[in-house]
Design a protein around this motif. Structure first.
Motif, PDB file in Angstrom:
ATOM      1  N   ALA A 126       0.841  -1.195   0.000  1.00  0.00           N
ATOM      2  CA  ALA A 126       0.000   0.000   0.000  1.00  0.00           C
ATOM      3  C   ALA A 126       0.873   1.241   0.000  1.00  0.00           C
ATOM      4  CB  ALA A 126      -0.892  -0.007   1.229  1.00  0.00           C
ATOM      5  N   SER A 127       0.255   2.338  -0.390  1.00  0.00           N
ATOM      6  CA  SER A 127       0.993   3.599  -0.349  1.00  0.00           C
ATOM      7  C   SER A 127       1.366   3.920   1.091  1.00  0.00           C
ATOM      8  CB  SER A 127       0.114   4.708  -0.927  1.00  0.00           C
ATOM      9  OG  SER A 127       0.840   5.894  -0.985  1.00  0.00           O
ATOM     10  N   GLY A 128       2.582   4.301   1.302  1.00  0.00           N
ATOM     11  CA  GLY A 128       3.049   4.613   2.656  1.00  0.00           C
ATOM     12  C   GLY A 128       3.539   3.410   3.406  1.00  0.00           C
ATOM     13  N   SER A 129       3.594   2.253   2.740  1.00  0.00           N
ATOM     14  CA  SER A 129       4.042   1.059   3.458  1.00  0.00           C
ATOM     15  C   SER A 129       5.563   0.989   3.562  1.00  0.00           C
ATOM     16  CB  SER A 129       3.502  -0.193   2.752  1.00  0.00           C
ATOM     17  OG  SER A 129       3.951  -0.221   1.415  1.00  0.00           O
ATOM     18  N   GLY A 130       6.286   1.897   2.903  1.00  0.00           N
ATOM     19  CA  GLY A 130       7.745   1.937   3.077  1.00  0.00           C
ATOM     20  C   GLY A 130       8.518   1.350   1.933  1.00  0.00           C
ATOM     21  N   LYS A 131       7.876   1.218   0.768  1.00  0.00           N
ATOM     22  CA  LYS A 131       8.578   0.605  -0.373  1.00  0.00           C
ATOM     23  C   LYS A 131       9.751   1.478  -0.823  1.00  0.00           C
ATOM     24  CE  LYS A 131       4.857   0.774  -2.921  1.00  0.00           C
ATOM     25  NZ  LYS A 131       3.888   1.466  -2.034  1.00  0.00           N
ATOM     26  N   SER A 132       9.483   2.814  -0.954  1.00  0.00           N
ATOM     27  CA  SER A 132      10.560   3.711  -1.378  1.00  0.00           C
ATOM     28  C   SER A 132      11.684   3.712  -0.355  1.00  0.00           C
ATOM     29  CB  SER A 132      10.033   5.127  -1.557  1.00  0.00           C
ATOM     30  OG  SER A 132       9.078   5.172  -2.589  1.00  0.00           O
ATOM     31  N   THR A 133      11.285   3.690   0.931  1.00  0.00           N
ATOM     32  CA  THR A 133      12.291   3.686   1.980  1.00  0.00           C
ATOM     33  C   THR A 133      13.203   2.470   1.837  1.00  0.00           C
ATOM     34  OG1 THR A 133      10.681   4.779   3.401  1.00  0.00           O
ATOM     35  CG2 THR A 133      12.589   3.772   4.479  1.00  0.00           C
ATOM     36  N   LEU A 134      12.594   1.309   1.585  1.00  0.00           N
ATOM     37  CA  LEU A 134      13.388   0.091   1.418  1.00  0.00           C
ATOM     38  C   LEU A 134      14.367   0.237   0.266  1.00  0.00           C
ATOM     39  CD1 LEU A 134      14.019  -2.923   1.859  1.00  0.00           C
ATOM     40  CD2 LEU A 134      12.106  -3.454   0.313  1.00  0.00           C
ATOM     41  N   LEU A 186      15.460  14.057  -2.906  1.00  0.00           N
ATOM     42  CA  LEU A 186      14.713  13.372  -3.959  1.00  0.00           C
ATOM     43  C   LEU A 186      13.207  13.459  -3.733  1.00  0.00           C
ATOM     44  CD1 LEU A 186      16.860  10.169  -4.542  1.00  0.00           C
ATOM     45  CD2 LEU A 186      16.380  11.986  -6.180  1.00  0.00           C
ATOM     46  N   ARG A 187      12.802  13.484  -2.461  1.00  0.00           N
ATOM     47  CA  ARG A 187      11.374  13.571  -2.168  1.00  0.00           C
ATOM     48  C   ARG A 187      10.853  14.983  -2.372  1.00  0.00           C
ATOM     49  NH1 ARG A 187       9.113   9.266   0.843  1.00  0.00           N
ATOM     50  NH2 ARG A 187      10.663   7.848   1.696  1.00  0.00           N
ATOM     51  N   TYR A 188      11.809  15.955  -2.490  1.00  0.00           N
ATOM     52  CA  TYR A 188      11.441  17.371  -2.601  1.00  0.00           C
ATOM     53  C   TYR A 188      10.705  17.614  -3.903  1.00  0.00           C
ATOM     54  CZ  TYR A 188      12.312  22.419  -2.710  1.00  0.00           C
ATOM     55  OH  TYR A 188      12.203  23.767  -2.777  1.00  0.00           O
ATOM     56  N   ASP A 200      11.830   2.645  -8.722  1.00  0.00           N
ATOM     57  CA  ASP A 200      10.777   3.059  -7.802  1.00  0.00           C
ATOM     58  C   ASP A 200       9.579   3.536  -8.601  1.00  0.00           C
ATOM     59  OD1 ASP A 200       9.242   3.911  -5.750  1.00  0.00           O
ATOM     60  OD2 ASP A 200      10.768   5.200  -4.827  1.00  0.00           O
ATOM     61  N   GLU A 201       8.585   2.661  -8.731  1.00  0.00           N
ATOM     62  CA  GLU A 201       7.380   2.965  -9.501  1.00  0.00           C
ATOM     63  C   GLU A 201       7.709   3.561 -10.865  1.00  0.00           C
ATOM     64  OE1 GLU A 201       4.138   4.654  -7.411  1.00  0.00           O
ATOM     65  OE2 GLU A 201       4.960   4.054  -5.473  1.00  0.00           O
ATOM     66  N   PRO A 202       8.411   2.844 -11.691  1.00  0.00           N
ATOM     67  CA  PRO A 202       8.849   3.418 -12.970  1.00  0.00           C
ATOM     68  C   PRO A 202       7.694   3.726 -13.900  1.00  0.00           C
ATOM     69  CG  PRO A 202       9.317   1.069 -12.916  1.00  0.00           C
ATOM     70  CD  PRO A 202       8.861   1.437 -11.540  1.00  0.00           C
TER      71      PRO A 202
HETATM   72  N1  LIG Z   1      11.404  12.240   6.308  1.00  0.00           N
HETATM   73  C1  LIG Z   1      10.321  11.653   6.782  1.00  0.00           C
HETATM   74  N2  LIG Z   1       9.816  12.011   7.969  1.00  0.00           N
HETATM   75  C2  LIG Z   1       8.707  11.427   8.480  1.00  0.00           C
HETATM   76  N3  LIG Z   1       8.056  10.465   7.845  1.00  0.00           N
HETATM   77  C3  LIG Z   1       8.473  10.072   6.648  1.00  0.00           C
HETATM   78  C4  LIG Z   1       9.642  10.634   6.045  1.00  0.00           C
HETATM   79  N4  LIG Z   1       9.850  10.026   4.863  1.00  0.00           N
HETATM   80  C5  LIG Z   1       8.860   9.104   4.725  1.00  0.00           C
HETATM   81  N5  LIG Z   1       8.046   9.127   5.783  1.00  0.00           N
HETATM   82  C6  LIG Z   1       6.895   8.285   5.994  1.00  0.00           C
HETATM   83  O1  LIG Z   1       7.320   6.982   5.837  1.00  0.00           O
HETATM   84  C7  LIG Z   1       6.296   6.194   5.300  1.00  0.00           C
HETATM   85  C8  LIG Z   1       6.875   5.406   4.150  1.00  0.00           C
HETATM   86  O2  LIG Z   1       7.198   6.240   3.100  1.00  0.00           O
HETATM   87  P1  LIG Z   1       7.597   5.651   1.662  1.00  0.00           P
HETATM   88  O3  LIG Z   1       7.790   6.794   0.748  1.00  0.00           O
HETATM   89  O4  LIG Z   1       8.703   4.702   1.856  1.00  0.00           O
HETATM   90  O5  LIG Z   1       6.256   4.865   1.278  1.00  0.00           O
HETATM   91  P2  LIG Z   1       5.933   4.196  -0.118  1.00  0.00           P
HETATM   92  O6  LIG Z   1       5.545   2.820   0.205  1.00  0.00           O
HETATM   93  O7  LIG Z   1       6.999   4.406  -1.088  1.00  0.00           O
HETATM   94  O8  LIG Z   1       4.615   4.988  -0.547  1.00  0.00           O
HETATM   95  P3  LIG Z   1       4.153   5.316  -2.038  1.00  0.00           P
HETATM   96  O9  LIG Z   1       3.624   4.062  -2.577  1.00  0.00           O
HETATM   97  O10 LIG Z   1       3.097   6.352  -1.860  1.00  0.00           O
HETATM   98  O11 LIG Z   1       5.337   5.824  -2.766  1.00  0.00           O
HETATM   99  C9  LIG Z   1       5.181   7.131   4.873  1.00  0.00           C
HETATM  100  O12 LIG Z   1       4.128   7.014   5.804  1.00  0.00           O
HETATM  101  C10 LIG Z   1       5.797   8.492   4.979  1.00  0.00           C
HETATM  102  O13 LIG Z   1       4.859   9.392   5.437  1.00  0.00           O
END
Ligand SMILES: Nc1ncnc2c1ncn2[C@@H]1O[C@H](COP(=O)(O)OP(=O)(O)OP(=O)(O)O)[C@@H](O)[C@H]1O
Ligand SMILES: [Mg+2]
Lengths: 237, 475
Positions: free
Chosen positions: A42-50, B472-474, A175-177
Motif C-alpha cells: 500500500a501507499s506509505g508502506s515503506g517501499k521507497s524507503t526500502l 529526492l522527495r522534494y 521506484d514505480e517506474p
Molecule cells: N522524512 C520523513 N519524515 C517522516 N516520515 C516520513 C519521512 N519520509 C517518509 N516518511 C513516511 O514513511 C512512510 C513510508 O514512506 P515511503 O515513501 O517509503 O512509502 P511508499 O511505500 O513508497 O509509498 P508510495 O507508494 O506512496 O510511494 C510514509 O508514511 C511516509 O509518510
C-alpha cells in the motif's frame, strides 16, 4: 553462495518531534543474481524507503545490508558514493532527469561523475559512443540532443533507464517506474525492463503498486506493516 | 567533470546569475575608476609639490633665520660625502608681508602675502622657480629680477622730469651766488617682483575647442614692467615695519593654488637690505643628484647642523601631513568601495541560496548517481568563482574604458546636465588626471573574485549537506 543483495532485519523509524513513524520493522529480503523482483504494498508502506536503504541512499536504524556477502550499509560515504555510481542504477517515478542537460548528457552523468575532467577529456569519444548506443537501444537515438522538457514521459523514463545502465550496474532499483505513465507507455517500460533482465541477466528490484505489471517479474513480494509478507499469503492476492 | 558542465549550464540558464555578475562588475569598475582618478590626482599633486620644493630643506626654526648661509654651504661642499650627492644649493629668506597695489581701474588692494627672497642665480640651478614663471619660462637664459631696458628708461625719464620740475619751481635769483652744483642724484629704479599667479590675475572663458572643452585664458591686468606694488614687512633687530616699492616683472604659476595665491618673490639681497638682515636667511634648499640618497644625506646634514637650531627635512617629510592625508583618504575610500562588492557578495549569497533551493531535487539526483558531498559543493563554489571571474573581468574592461575616456564622459555629462562636473577653475587641471596601476587592478580583481567565492561557500555547504533522500522527495 551468497544472494546478490541481502537485507537483514532492517528497522527504519522516522521521528518528527513526538511523532514516530515506524516504517520498517525488521524487514528481511534476499535478491539473487539475475532475478526480477517486484515489491508491492500500500501507499506509505515503506517501499521507497526500502529501495533507498538497499541503494545506500539512506542508512537503516538497525539491521544490515549485504552485497555479495559484504556489508555495505555501514561503509563510509566515499564507498557508498562509489556503489551508487557503479553498482546500483536508479530509476524513479518522476524520471529525475537534470533539466539543464540534453538526453545524451543526462545519460552520461554517471560517467562524468566517475571521471575527472582530465580523464573525461581522454575518454569522451568512447563514452559518448556508449551513451549513444544506450539511447539507441532505448529507441531514442534521434532524440539525443533534446532537453527533458522536450520529451514525453515515456521517453524521459527510457532516458532515465539509459542513464541507470550506462555504468553497467549489478542491480537496477526502480521506484514505480510506470507510476506516472499511461498503460501503453508503462507497458513499454516494463517490456524494456523484462528484456534487460532476460537478455542481459540484469538484476532488478522494482517497487510498484500497480498489480497489472507485476506478472512480468520472477517474484513478487508484498510489504505489510514494515515487513515482507510470507509467500503463502501472496498466492491469495 | 559534471561540475564544470553544470556550472556552465547553470550560468547560461539562470538569468538571476546575471544580476550577480552585473553587481560584481559595477563594483569592480567603480573601484578601478575611483582608484585611477585618485592615484592620478595624487601623483600629479606629488609631482607638482616636488617640482616646487627642493629635495631637502635646511630650515631655521625662528623668523630671524640663521646667519652666514655661505659658510654653511661651504661646510657642506667641503664634505666629500655630501658634495658628491648634492647637485645645487640655494639660500632663501621667507617672511610674511603686506602688499598693496591698485587695479587699473583705481581700486586699491591690500593683502597679506608670503614674501620669499630668492637668489636667482643659484635658484636656477636648484630649479622649481624659473619653470613656473609665466613669462620667463619661455625665454632662454637665467631669470633675473631686472626690469626691461625700456622700463628702466621710463623710470629714468620720470626721475629726470621730476628733477626739471624741481628746478623750474625754484627761480634763479641773479643777485644771489649760484646755488652749489647739485650732487648728481642716484637714479632710483624700483626692484622687480614676481607675484603669485592667483594674486593678480583672473581667468576668462575664451570659447570652446572642437571637443567642446571650455578654454580659458589668463588675464593679467597689472601687466609686466609697468605696475608698482608696495610691500611692507618687518626688519631690523626690533622688527620695525619696513617697506619698499617694487615693479611687477613676472608671475609665478605652479598650479598649486596654495602657492600661487600666497607667494611673492623678490631678490634675496634686496630683501636682506630692506630688513637690515644682511647675510641672514631662513632656509637653504638643496637639490640632490639622486633623490634615492635623500635619507643618507639628511642624516649627514643633521649630524653637521644638529647644534645650530635648524631643521633638516626632505620635501616629502615637509609635506608629510598632506601626503598622509591623501593616502588615508584613498584607503578609506577603498574600504567603502569594497563594501559595494560586499553588497554584490550578499546578492550572490541570496541568489545562490535560491538556486540551491530550486536545485534541491537535482542535487538529490546527483547524489543518487554517485556524486560526493564535496563534488556537489564544488559545483556551487565553482559557480561563484565563475561569476566572480566574469564579473571582475567585465568590470575591469568597463572600468578601464571609463578611465581611458573619463574626460570625454565628463564632457558628455556636463553637456547633458548643463553644469560643469569637473570644474577646471577649481581643480586647476585641464584634464582629469588618471593613473592606472597594475597592482591595483590585480588586487581589485582578486578581491572581487575572493568575495564572490567566500559568499558562495554558505549556499554550497548547504547544498553539500542536503540529505539525498530528502532532496529526492522534494517537489
Ligand atoms: N522524512 C520523513 N519524515 C517522516 N516520515 C516520513 C519521512 N519520509 C517518509 N516518511 C513516511 O514513511 C512512510 C513510508 O514512506 P515511503 O515513501 O517509503 O512509502 P511508499 O511505500 O513508497 O509509498 P508510495 O507508494 O506512496 O510511494 C510514509 O508514511 C511516509 O509518510
Ligand atoms: Mg514511494
Amino acid at each position: 553462495m551468497h544472494p546478490l543483495l541481502r537485507a537483514i532485519d532492517l528497522q527504519k523509524t522516522y521521528r518528527k518531534d513526538a511523532n514516530r513513524v515506524e516504517v520498517l520493522r525488521g524487514l528481511s529480503l534476499d535478491v539473487h543474481e539475475g532475478e526480477f523482483v517486484s515489491v508491492i504494498g500500500a501507499s506509505g508502506s515503506g517501499k521507497s524507503t526500502l529501495l533507498h536503504l538497499l541503494g545506500t541512499l539512506d542508512r537503516p536504524d538497525s539491521g544490515e545490508i549485504h552485497l555479495e556477502g559484504k556489508r555495505i550499509d555501514n561503509l563510509p560515504s566515499e564507498g557508498r558514493d562509489k556503489l551508487r555510481n557503479h553498482t546500483f542504477g536508479f530509476i524513479f517515478q518522476f524520471y529525475h532527469l537534470l533539466p539543464e542537460m540534453t538526453a545524451l548528457e543526462n545519460v552520461l552523468t554517471p560517467a562524468m561523475i566517475a571521471n575527472s575532467a582530465w580523464s573525461w577529456w581522454g575518454r569522451r569519444k568512447e563514452l559518448r559512443r556508449q551513451g549513444m548506443a544506450m539511447l539507441e537501444r532505448m529507441g531514442l537515438g534521434q532524440r539525443w540532443n533534446h532537453r527533458p522538457r522536450e520529451l514525453s514521459g515515456g521517453e524521459m523514463q527510457r532516458t532515465a533507464i539509459a542513464r541507470a545502465l550506462i555504468s553497467r550496474p549489478r542491480v537496477l532499483l526502480a521506484d514505480e517506474p510506470t507510476g506516472n505513465l499511461d498503460a501503453s507507455n508503462g507497458g513499454h517500460i516494463i517490456e524494456v525492463l523484462r528484456n534487460l533482465n532476460r537478455d542481459d541477466g540484469l538484476t532488478i528490484v522494482m517497487v510498484t503498486h500497480n498489480l497489472d505489471i507485476v506478472q512480468e517479474s520472477d517474484r513478487v513480494v508484498r510489504m505489510v506493516e514494515g515487513r515482507i509478507e510470507p509467500a503463502a499469503a501472496l498466492v491469495n492476492a | 567533470m559534471y561540475k564544470l558542465l553544470l556550472c556552465w549550464r547553470y550560468l547560461r540558464t539562470r538569468y538571476l546569475a546575471l544580476a550577480c555578475i552585473i553587481s560584481v562588475m559595477l563594483g569592480v569598475a567603480t573601484l578601478i575608476v575611483v582608484n585611477s582618478v585618485m592615484s592620478g590626482f595624487s601623483t600629479k599633486l606629488k609631482d607638482r609639490l616636488h617640482g616646487l620644493l627642493s629635495d631637502i630643506v635646511i630650515e631655521a626654526s625662528t623668523m630671524e633665520g640663521f646667519a652666514d648661509p655661505g659658510e654653511k654651504m661651504a661646510r657642506i661642499r667641503a664634505l666629500p660625502f655630501l658634495s658628491e650627492r648634492i647637485e645645487a644649493m640655494t639660500p632663501v629668506m621667507e617672511v610674511f608681508a603686506i602688499m598693496q597695489f591698485s587695479w587699473p581701474n583705481g581700486e586699491r588692494v591690500t593683502r597679506t602675502v608670503h614674501l620669499v627672497g630668492v637668489d636667482p642665480k643659484s635658484r636656477n640651478l636648484v630649479g622649481g622657480f624659473k619653470e613656473h614663471l609665466v613669462q620667463a619660462r619661455s625665454k632662454p637664459g637665467e631669470f633675473s629680477f631686472e626690469l626691461s631696458p625700456e622700463a628702466r628708461k621710463r623710470y629714468e625719464y620720470r626721475e629726470a622730469i621730476m628733477d626739471l620740475q624741481q628746478r623750474a619751481i625754484t627761480p634763479v635769483d641773479p643777485e644771489q651766488p649760484p646755488p652749489p652744483a647739485r650732487t648728481p642724484k642716484r637714479i632710483k629704479v624700483p626692484c622687480g617682483v614676481v607675484l603669485g599667479n592667483l594674486i593678480a590675475s583672473y581667468r576668462e572663458k575664451a570659447g570652446t575647442d572642437e571637443n567642446g572643452t571650455v578654454k580659458y585664458v589668463e588675464k593679467y591686468p597689472l601687466g609686466t614692467d609697468r605696475s608698482e606694488v608696495i610691500i611692507t614687512t618687518i626688519g631690523g633687530e626690533r622688527l620695525m615695519p619696513v617697506y619698499d616699492n617694487f615693479v611687477v616683472v613676472d608671475y609665478f604659476k605652479s598650479d598649486m593654488s596654495e602657492y600661487d595665491s600666497q607667494y611673492v618673490f623678490v631678490p634675496l639681497e634686496h630683501l636682506q637690505q630692506l630688513r637690515t638682515m644682511q647675510n641672514r636667511v631662513t632656509s637653504i634648499q638643496i637639490k640632490l643628484r639622486d633623490y634615492a640618497t635623500a635619507p643618507a644625506v639628511v642624516k649627514e646634514l643633521r649630524k653637521m647642523f644638529g647644534k645650530d637650531g635648524v631643521r633638516v627635512e626632505t620635501w616629502e617629510h615637509k609635506q608629510g601631513p598632506l601626503l598622509a592625508a591623501i593616502s588615508i583618504e584613498k584607503g578609506i575610500l577603498n574600504i567603502l568601495l569594497f563594501l559595494i562588492i560586499g553588497v554584490a557578495g550578499f546578492g550572490i549569497l541570496a541568489i545562490f541560496t535560491m538556486i540551491v533551493a530550486e536545485k534541491t531535487r537535482d542535487i538529490g539526483i546527483l547524489k543518487a548517481l554517485g556524486a560526493s558531498n564535496g563534488g556537489v559543493m564544488k559545483i556551487f563554489l565553482g559557480y561563484g568563482f565563475l561569476l566572480g571571474i566574469i564579473g571582475a573581468w567585465m568590470g575591469t574592461a568597463l572600468g578601464l574604458s571609463l578611465t581611458f575616456n573619463i574626460n570625454a564622459i565628463e564632457h558628455l555629462l556636463s553637456n547633458i546636465t548643463g553644469g560643469e562636473i569637473f570644474n577646471r577653475e577649481v581643480y586647476y587641471f585641464d584634464k582629469i588626471p588618471t593613473n592606472i596601476e597594475i597592482w591595483m587592478l590585480v588586487l581589485v580583481n582578486i578581491g572581487a573574485i575572493g568575495i564572490a567565492v567566500v559568499f558562495s561557500v554558505l549556499p554550497a555547504m548547504r547544498a553539500a549537506m542536503l540529505h539525498p533522500v530528502r532532496a529526492l522527495r522534494y517537489e
